[in-house]
Design a protein around this motif. Sequence first.
Motif, short mmCIF file in Angstrom:
data_model
loop_
_atom_site.label_atom_id
_atom_site.label_comp_id
_atom_site.label_asym_id
_atom_site.label_seq_id
_atom_site.Cartn_x
_atom_site.Cartn_y
_atom_site.Cartn_z
N VAL A 23 -4.08 3.28 -5.31
CA VAL A 23 -3.11 3.39 -4.22
C VAL A 23 -2.91 4.83 -3.77
O VAL A 23 -2.66 5.10 -2.58
N VAL A 24 -3.04 5.80 -4.68
CA VAL A 24 -2.86 7.20 -4.31
C VAL A 24 -3.98 7.66 -3.38
O VAL A 24 -3.75 8.20 -2.30
N HIS A 25 -5.23 7.42 -3.80
CA HIS A 25 -6.36 7.86 -2.99
C HIS A 25 -6.46 7.08 -1.68
O HIS A 25 -6.83 7.63 -0.65
N ALA A 26 -6.14 5.79 -1.72
CA ALA A 26 -6.14 5.01 -0.49
C ALA A 26 -5.13 5.57 0.50
O ALA A 26 -5.39 5.64 1.71
N GLY A 27 -3.98 6.01 0.01
CA GLY A 27 -2.98 6.60 0.88
C GLY A 27 -3.43 7.92 1.47
O GLY A 27 -3.17 8.21 2.65
N VAL A 29 -6.59 8.89 2.03
CA VAL A 29 -7.62 8.63 3.04
C VAL A 29 -7.00 8.04 4.29
O VAL A 29 -7.39 8.37 5.42
N THR A 30 -6.03 7.16 4.13
CA THR A 30 -5.35 6.58 5.29
C THR A 30 -4.74 7.67 6.16
O THR A 30 -4.89 7.66 7.39
N GLU A 31 -4.03 8.60 5.54
CA GLU A 31 -3.40 9.68 6.31
C GLU A 31 -4.44 10.52 7.03
O GLU A 31 -4.27 10.89 8.19
N ALA A 32 -5.54 10.82 6.35
CA ALA A 32 -6.60 11.62 6.97
C ALA A 32 -7.18 10.92 8.19
O ALA A 32 -7.39 11.52 9.25
N LEU A 33 -7.43 9.61 8.06
CA LEU A 33 -8.04 8.87 9.16
C LEU A 33 -7.06 8.66 10.31
O LEU A 33 -7.44 8.72 11.48
N GLU A 34 -5.79 8.41 10.00
CA GLU A 34 -4.81 8.21 11.07
C GLU A 34 -4.67 9.47 11.92
O GLU A 34 -4.56 9.41 13.14
N GLN A 35 -4.68 10.62 11.27
CA GLN A 35 -4.51 11.85 12.04
C GLN A 35 -5.80 12.24 12.75
O GLN A 35 -5.75 12.86 13.82
N LEU A 151 -6.71 -2.40 0.46
CA LEU A 151 -6.89 -1.67 -0.79
C LEU A 151 -5.56 -1.25 -1.39
O LEU A 151 -5.35 -1.34 -2.61
N ARG A 152 -4.65 -0.80 -0.54
CA ARG A 152 -3.36 -0.35 -1.05
C ARG A 152 -2.55 -1.52 -1.60
O ARG A 152 -1.78 -1.37 -2.55
N ASP A 153 -2.75 -2.71 -1.04
CA ASP A 153 -2.08 -3.90 -1.57
C ASP A 153 -2.67 -4.33 -2.91
O ASP A 153 -1.96 -4.78 -3.80
N ARG A 154 -4.01 -4.17 -3.01
CA ARG A 154 -4.69 -4.64 -4.22
C ARG A 154 -4.81 -3.55 -5.27
O ARG A 154 -5.10 -3.83 -6.43
N ASP A 155 -4.65 -2.29 -4.87
CA ASP A 155 -4.88 -1.15 -5.75
C ASP A 155 -6.31 -1.15 -6.28
O ASP A 155 -6.57 -1.00 -7.47
N GLY A 156 -7.25 -1.32 -5.37
CA GLY A 156 -8.67 -1.26 -5.72
C GLY A 156 -9.34 -2.61 -5.69
O GLY A 156 -8.71 -3.66 -5.65
N GLY A 157 -10.70 -2.57 -5.69
CA GLY A 157 -11.47 -3.79 -5.80
C GLY A 157 -11.68 -4.55 -4.52
O GLY A 157 -11.63 -5.78 -4.53
N LEU A 158 -11.94 -3.86 -3.41
CA LEU A 158 -12.19 -4.53 -2.13
C LEU A 158 -13.68 -4.51 -1.83
O LEU A 158 -14.31 -3.46 -1.81
N ALA A 159 -14.27 -5.71 -1.60
CA ALA A 159 -15.70 -5.83 -1.28
C ALA A 159 -15.87 -6.03 0.22
O ALA A 159 -15.18 -6.84 0.83
#
Length: 241
Positions: A23-27, A29-35, A151-159
């Motif tokens: 969840v930390v890394h997904a957050g 990357v999300t911020e980087a892509l949104e901006q 990913l943030r909902d699952r905290d990893g493991g998205l195919a």
Amino acid sequence: MASGFRALVRRRRDGHVVFDLDVVHAGVVTEALEQTRAVLLDQPADGAEDLLAPPAPAPGDGGGADSGVQGEPDEFDAIVAGLGDVADEESARRSAAAEAGRDDPVVRRLLPDVYLDDPGASAEFRRLSGDVVRTHKVSAIESVLTDLELLRDRDGGLAVSPERAAAWLTALNDARLALGTLLAVGEDDDLHAELDTYEQQLAEGGLDSDEPADQALRAYRIAVYDFLSALLDMVVRALDR
């Protein structure tokens, strides 16, 4: 750079690419892509200087969730958690004045002129093409943002399918290019050493700067740049298998 991270991306036998971001890394990357998307859409009111201001820690993560980084896990999480709520998220909008932002070095890096010696011809090419490059980049970012929400909902493991993973290549590369432009990264720059020096000075309470907030923001950007570089390399390797 881009070393010391455990494998966060893998290829399954059925060809799907699996992302194991927490969840930390997904957050992050999300911020980087949104901006990055906001810059592409000419959204920021204050220009690209606000790109990749650090996000607030996700509710309930305590600012110190296991980042999955080997070697220096505490440094990355400490930077993310310690900077606080610096940036506010805004919804993306298209602007008829997007071309006016081309004096921005980040925009020029993401949307380079087709004809280097003829800006007028480049502008005409973009007009006739319907700015397909910008549209393609934004579409890739929005596709990955959808995956990151899962990913943030699952905290990893998205195919995802290989075609979907290709959008990650485009989106991550653009975020990395934007951030590298802000950092003025050169071939001979050792950003890892710079980050290590900052961490040491911070631990010793002796930052050599009259503007510690700016220095902290640069350190955060370096850490994110390093992570984006590693993640991009992982996706490339997964798709090549």
